[in-house]
Write an enzyme that holds these catalytic residues in place. Structure first.
Site, PDB file in Angstrom:
ATOM      1  CG  ASP A   1     -44.368 -33.074 -65.951  1.00 14.68           C
ATOM      2  OD1 ASP A   1     -43.569 -32.346 -65.731  1.00 14.68           O
ATOM      3  OD2 ASP A   1     -45.644 -32.646 -65.921  1.00 14.68           O
TER       4      ASP A   1
ATOM      5  CG  ASP B   1     -44.607 -28.983 -60.471  1.00 10.34           C
ATOM      6  OD1 ASP B   1     -44.979 -28.883 -59.285  1.00 10.34           O
ATOM      7  OD2 ASP B   1     -43.422 -29.207 -60.512  1.00 10.34           O
TER       8      ASP B   1
ATOM      9  CG  ASP C   1     -49.089 -31.045 -66.805  1.00 13.68           C
ATOM     10  OD1 ASP C   1     -49.708 -30.280 -66.586  1.00 13.68           O
ATOM     11  OD2 ASP C   1     -47.979 -31.397 -66.790  1.00 13.68           O
TER      12      ASP C   1
END
Length: 265
Positions: free
Chosen positions: A27, A29, A206
């Site tokens: 991932d 961002d 996240d």
């Protein structure tokens, strides 16, 4: 079952041991890059780009970005790399051989939803409307007090298109997107293709929008790694995006093995 992931006190203290048979999915961002107030206020430094390039070579090309961003933004962020990638949570996908897969058709009423969101955002200077080819994201990081109003409007507008749009809640963002794909389906599709097929899938994310990816790699016997500390299906964790970048740099700095990659892709 979702459970609390361990919190790493050192960048690699609660992370799996690296293996050259990994298929690494990352991932962007909040994981590779620190989250900023505005999507355009982020950048990837040269060390991170170099780390990703070296790791891609070590893994015989089996490294891909799995992001909510469009592919064109990923290419700008990580230039000159042109990595396999899934953009817009899997609605866009570029295979390892560079082939772009066709996207889904927009549902009836998508333009009207965009117009109504734009009117709402225009009334609140702190909000930002991110327009994507298959999604519309309202960022309210600068106005957290508007969260419930943003979510209520997004939920209502989602039902006005045919078929209905999918409401995806992230960190200070509400995104309406075309249904049909998510980060989990993107990883599963990559794992059917060379050079990912037959490898151990590893996904680092996240946000709650990454849980589909965590569930997929867990089901495939791989490693799900959470950046941060919250209840998650991930079994491993690293405390921050900076910690993840440090770990990736460590892995990229390992002595390269003999070239065992099939270069016929």
């Amino acid at each position: 079952m979702i459970r609390a992931a361990e919190t790493a006190t050192h960048p690699s203290s609660a992370l799996p041991r690296f293996s050259e048979d990994w298929a690494l999915f990352l991932d962007v961002d909040g994981s590779l890059l620190d989250i900023a107030d505005h999507p355009e206020a982020v950048s990837a430094d040269r060390q991170l780009v170099e780390s990703l390039g070296k790791l891609r070579s070590r893994l015989c090309g089996a490294l891909a970005l799995i992001s909510g961003r469009p592919l064109k933004e990923l290419d700008c962020l990580f230039a000159p790399l042109h990595l396999p990638a899934a953009g817009q949570h899997g609605l866009e996908r570029r295979m390892a051989n560079g082939r772009l897969l066709p996207g889904l058709e927009l549902p009836q009423g998508f333009a009207e939803v965009e117009a109504r969101l734009a009117l709402f955002v225009d009334r609140h200077a702190e909000l930002f409307l991110e327009r994507k080819s298959h999604g519309l994201a309202v960022h309210y990081r600068k106005a957290p007090e508007l969260e419930q109003e943003v979510l209520a409007l997004a939920e209502a507008l989602a039902q006005t298109s045919r078929p209905p749009l999918h409401l995806l809640r992230g960190k200070m963002v509400a995104e309406l997107r075309v249904p049909g794909h998510d980060k989990g389906t993107a990883i599963a599709d990559f794992m059917k293709e060379r050079p990912f097929a037959g490898r151990c899938p590893v996904f680092v994310g996240d946000d709650v929008t990454d849980e589909d990816g965590f569930e997929t790699v867990n089901a495939l016997g791989g490693h799900a790694i959470l950046v941060g500390d919250r209840p998650s299906a991930a079994r491993w964790s690293v405390g921050s995006a900076a910690g993840l970048r440090t770990w990736l740099a460590e892995l990229a700095g390992l002595d390269p093995p003999e070239d065992k990659c099939d270069r016929t892709l």
